[in-house]
Structure formats: C-alpha cells, structure tokens
Design a protein around this motif. Structure first.
Motif, mmCIF file in Angstrom:
data_model
loop_
_atom_site.group_PDB
_atom_site.id
_atom_site.type_symbol
_atom_site.label_atom_id
_atom_site.label_comp_id
_atom_site.label_asym_id
_atom_site.label_seq_id
_atom_site.Cartn_x
_atom_site.Cartn_y
_atom_site.Cartn_z
ATOM 1 N N VAL A 205 0.823 -1.219 0.000
ATOM 2 C CA VAL A 205 0.000 0.000 0.000
ATOM 3 C C VAL A 205 0.857 1.270 0.000
ATOM 4 N N ILE A 206 2.171 1.118 0.219
ATOM 5 C CA ILE A 206 3.063 2.279 0.138
ATOM 6 C C ILE A 206 3.315 2.567 -1.343
ATOM 7 N N GLU A 207 3.091 3.813 -1.757
ATOM 8 C CA GLU A 207 3.335 4.165 -3.164
ATOM 9 C C GLU A 207 4.761 4.658 -3.348
ATOM 10 N N GLY B 161 -1.824 -3.743 -7.596
ATOM 11 C CA GLY B 161 -1.851 -2.281 -7.695
ATOM 12 C C GLY B 161 -0.555 -1.745 -8.282
ATOM 13 N N ALA B 162 -0.019 -2.487 -9.253
ATOM 14 C CA ALA B 162 1.274 -2.125 -9.824
ATOM 15 C C ALA B 162 1.110 -1.517 -11.206
ATOM 16 N N ASP B 165 5.575 1.883 -13.733
ATOM 17 C CA ASP B 165 6.638 2.762 -13.251
ATOM 18 C C ASP B 165 7.443 2.004 -12.196
ATOM 19 N N THR B 167 7.560 2.271 -9.077
ATOM 20 C CA THR B 167 6.757 1.866 -7.910
ATOM 21 C C THR B 167 6.071 0.534 -8.193
ATOM 22 N N GLY B 168 5.583 0.402 -9.425
ATOM 23 C CA GLY B 168 4.954 -0.850 -9.836
ATOM 24 C C GLY B 168 5.968 -1.990 -9.864
ATOM 25 N N LYS B 171 6.610 -3.279 -6.431
ATOM 26 C CA LYS B 171 5.532 -4.108 -5.884
ATOM 27 C C LYS B 171 5.561 -5.545 -6.411
#
Lengths: 207, 290
Positions: A205-207, B161-162, B165, B167-168, B171
C-alpha cells in the motif's frame, strides 16, 4: 538434538515438534519427481500398468519404507562405471513439487519421515497427522557436507530414471535436519508464509 | 585455433566447487545479523561450513549443478563452432569427474543424456565478438530450485496495484520474493530486468547476475531501488531457508532494456545463495580465473 533411528516408531514421531533439531541414522531412500509419479500411478491410483521390474522393485522398497524415510534428493554419485557408488554431493531438492503425491505415498507405505527443503502444503500436513509422520528440513545447497553423513550406498533402483531421479538406498549416520512440519498440525512454513504475507500487504500500500 | 578445453574444464570445476569471495563475505555478514541459537543462524553456519568443505575437497557446493550458462566474448578470428565443441567436451569431462551432476533431460522421453549435453541449449552458450585480443568467458551454474521460483509480470497488474513505473516494479518484485518463500534456497540474490519482450527480459534478468553483489548500479534511480528492494525483501522476515530471520535476500541487481509501447515486462530471476559464477580470461596463451 534428538537422535532418530530408522525405522521410526509412532511414539517417537508424536514427540517431535516444529523447531526440533534431529539427527538421523539408519537406512533411507532417495525419491523425487519421477519416483513419486511412478509410485502413485503404478501402485496407488493404478492408472498405469506395472512394466519391466516395477513389481520386483515395489516388493523390495515396501519393507524399506515401512516406518522409513524418503529423501527428496538427486545426488552427485561417483563410481557409476564400477558400480562402487559413492555420494559426492547430496543436498535436498525443493519438496513442494511432490505435494500432489506425498500424502498418498506416506499413507500407502506407512512413511514416517520426508526429508527435503522449502516445506510442503496442507495435503502432506494432513498425512503427517494421520500416518503419523514428520517433514524434516535439511539445509538446501549444503550438498558436500550432507554427503559426509552418507556412509554407504546400499543399492540403487530404477537407474534408468537417471542419476538424480533414481531410488538410491543409503545408509546414513548423524544426518542433520530440523522438524518443520509435525504430526500435530504444526507447520513452520504455513506460519512464515502468513506472517510474511501480512508484511507484504503493508508494503504494497506504500506508493 | 588453440585447444583450451582444459581451461574450460577448470572454469567449470571452479564454478561448481568454489563459491566466489563476494558471496561468501555476504553470507558471513548475514550470519552475524541472526540471533545466536536461531534456526536461521544454524542454517547459515551449515551453509558456510559446506562452502569450506566443497572448496577443500573439490566437490560440488550444491548437488544441483544447474544449467551451465556460458557467455563467450571472443576476439576476431576465433571459431565459435570450435569453441562450442571445446566447451561441450569440457562439460562432459566435468560430469565424468563429478564436478557436475548429469542434468540434461529430454522432456519427451524423460531420458537423462548422462553427460550434460543435449541440443543447442544444453549447455547454454552465448557468443559475442569483441575488440582486442582477450577471450573472456563467464560461466554461471543456475540450479533448478531457484529457477522455478523466478517470475515474470506484465504491467499493469491490478491485483498488486502495480502500474508502469518503478513503484509498480517494486511491488511485483516483492510479490515474487513472497511467493518464493524459502523454496529458492534463501537468502537469494534478485536479478531483475525491466522492459524487453518475454524472452529478452528473462535473459537480461540473468545477465545482470554476473555482476558483483556490492557493485553499485550506474543508474542512480535503479541503485536506489536496488537498496530499497533488498531492505524491504528482508522486512518480509522469510529468512535463510524460509526458517524466518533477518536475511531473505543478499542483494538486488536491476537492469533495463527497451520495450514495445504495448509491453511492460518485469522479470525476476532468483539466484540461490549458492551463487556460482566464475570468469576466465585468456590472453597471449595465459589463463586467469576470477
């Protein structure tokens, strides 16, 4: 450190708990992917007709496995040409691939112990409670060290499966392992999976 | 062309039996982080003892000597056909001498060739012509247990939720480490490729593993992500062998390659702690190993 002698009786198995270090001595057998599939199809589900020396091998391994131990291992073996076999490297292979078969194999042969690495799932855990038996974790990759615990190669069956996949009957002394699944429903693997899942969900849940 | 089969044989022996110093140092540091008497510490003690025995006796560190993956950087004028023949001969000899386990299996018949040869992909050999007069050969032995827990993601991935980018990327890599648990022989090393097509992406995720663990990534963004991923993977607490503990991965190496507008692949190659990779440098008839 609990010392276990193969064959292992029911009372001894019931006393073992997740986290207990053990040291095994006696005669055990290696068996991995091809062996488990062969056992289940030929002798348990009977979806395949016995061929060649299948029935003879079955008769020999039955008493070996009764109260016995199977080791998920594909060894490096010296002396293949002279048949004076010696284990050179013999660490555990990943056990989860035998999850579809292991429980039924344990029940059929009255197996008390399965040695491997990485742990197994709910089907095997249920069989551990019923038979009863335990899953013993050896240290993955520690192949040269573990080979020193193999004092003798007694026999080999189904060498046509290939060296890693054959059934090697071995005599071991002070073979080191840790109980990670016990006969009371305890599984270190289920516990670590669930704890690490909680952390993963927090991290996702951390972006 | 000279026959360097014996040098190739020594390269294989070294890779199979003698763990590179940077990996051993990293494992020793991991041991120091684990509590005395813990299963995690016990596992690392056993691992380090095994590394010592294998080196002393010239026996395989791990019985799964994996797929031998060669990268051959050859000067102009060398015959790749002859180099291949010499490598294959060395691999067969190494099998006979039990540095390698017979590992090459026909998927249709189930038959093991017995000598680690079979078709054009076993062993795997990549050739690249280079300038100058030095022949450099990298070899990695990658076991099946860790290969099986490798993963490839196509982004975006809704469940995680990836997005497309970094951040993805972060994850999906954490998801792969969680799914692997201890099955790939943790503590592992993560080789990650961002981009490419399915094939090139997986290939790049292995190539990046030829670098040293402590080597910094030249791209500051990727260097930062590498550090973060190692820290966060370790927060998962999977630990050595999946016993629980401080060290789940020893390090993370990331590379990127151009992709199609439509595709955004992230490939994760998980390398077990038995991170067997060695280099051979041949110049003016002299050979050196790293």
């Amino acid at each position: 450190m609990q010392e276990l002698t193969i064959p292992i009786n029911e009372e001894t198995i019931r006393c073992l708990r997740v986290g207990d270090p053990v040291s095994l001595s006696g005669v055990m057998m290696t068996g991995r992917d091809t062996v488990h599939k062969w056992m289940v199809e030929t002798f348990i589900y009977n979806t395949r007709q016995p061929q060649g020396d299948d029935l003879d091998v079955y008769e020999v391994i039955k008493p070996l496995l009764n109260g016995g131990v199977i080791y998920h291992c594909g060894p490096v073996v010296a002396g293949l040409e002279t048949r004076e076999h010696q284990f050179v490297a013999a660490g555990p292979t990943t056990s989860i691939r035998e999850e579809p078969y292991q429980g039924d194999v344990m029940r059929h042969f009255n197996l008390r112990g399965v040695i491997g690495k990485g742990g197994m799932g709910p089907k095997t855990l249920a069989a551990c409670q019923e038979v009863p038996g335990v899953y013993l974790h050896a240290i993955g990759g520690a192949a040269s060290l573990i080979a020193q615990a193999v004092v003798k190669v007694v026999e080999v069956y189904k060498l046509e499966f290939g060296v890693p996949e054959a059934m090697w009957v071995i005599e071991v002394k002070d073979f080191p392992a840790v109980v990670t699944m016990d006969s009371h429903g305890g599984s270190l693997h289920a516990e670590i999976e669930s704890k690490s899942r909680t952390v993963l969900e927090e991290l996702l849940v951390i972006e | 062309m000279v026959d360097i089969t014996e040098h190739f044989l020594e390269l294989v022996r070294l890779a199979a039996t003698d763990l590179p110093p940077d990996v051993e140092i990293s494992l020793t540091q991991a041991l120091e982080r684990e509590k005395t008497g813990s299963a995690a510490r016990g596992a690392l003690e056993t691992i380090l003892k095994n590394v010592e025995i294998a080196r002393r006796d010239s026996t395989p560190i791990c019985q799964d000597t994996g797929t031998p993956i060669f990268y051959v950087y050859y000067p102009e004028g060398w015959s790749t056909r002859r180099l291949r023949a010499q490598i294959e001969s060395a691999v067969a000899k190494a099998t006979q001498r039990t540095y390698l386990r017979p590992n090459s299996v026909d998927p249709l018949s189930g038959k093991n060739s017995g000598d680690n040869l079979g078709g054009n992909y076993f062993p795997t050999i990549h050739f690249e012509e280079v300038e100058g007069d030095t022949l450099t050969v990298d070899l990695m032995l990658k076991g099946g247990g860790c290969e099986n827990v490798g993963a490839q993601y196509s982004l975006p991935n809704t469940a995680l939720g990836a997005g497309r980018d970094l951040t993805g990327v972060r994850k999906v890599v954490l998801d792969a480490v969680h799914k692997a648990q201890g099955k790939g022989c943790a503590p592992g090393i993560l080789g990650i490729a961002i981009g490419g097509d399915r094939g090139s992406s997986y290939l790049a995720s292995k190539e990046v593993l030829f670098g040293k663990i402590a080597e910094d990534n030249s791209d500051p963004q990727l260097a930062e992500l590498e550090t973060r991923l190692t820290e966060e993977a370790n927060q998962l607490g999977i630990g050595p062998m999946g016993f629980g503990g401080q060290t789940t991965v020893l390090g993370t190496k990331i590379t990127s390659l151009n992709r199609l507008p439509a595709s955004y692949f992230v490939s994760v190659s998980y390398m077990c702690w038995a991170y067997r990779r060695r280099r051979m440098i041949f110049k003016d008839g002299e050979v050196q190993y790293e």
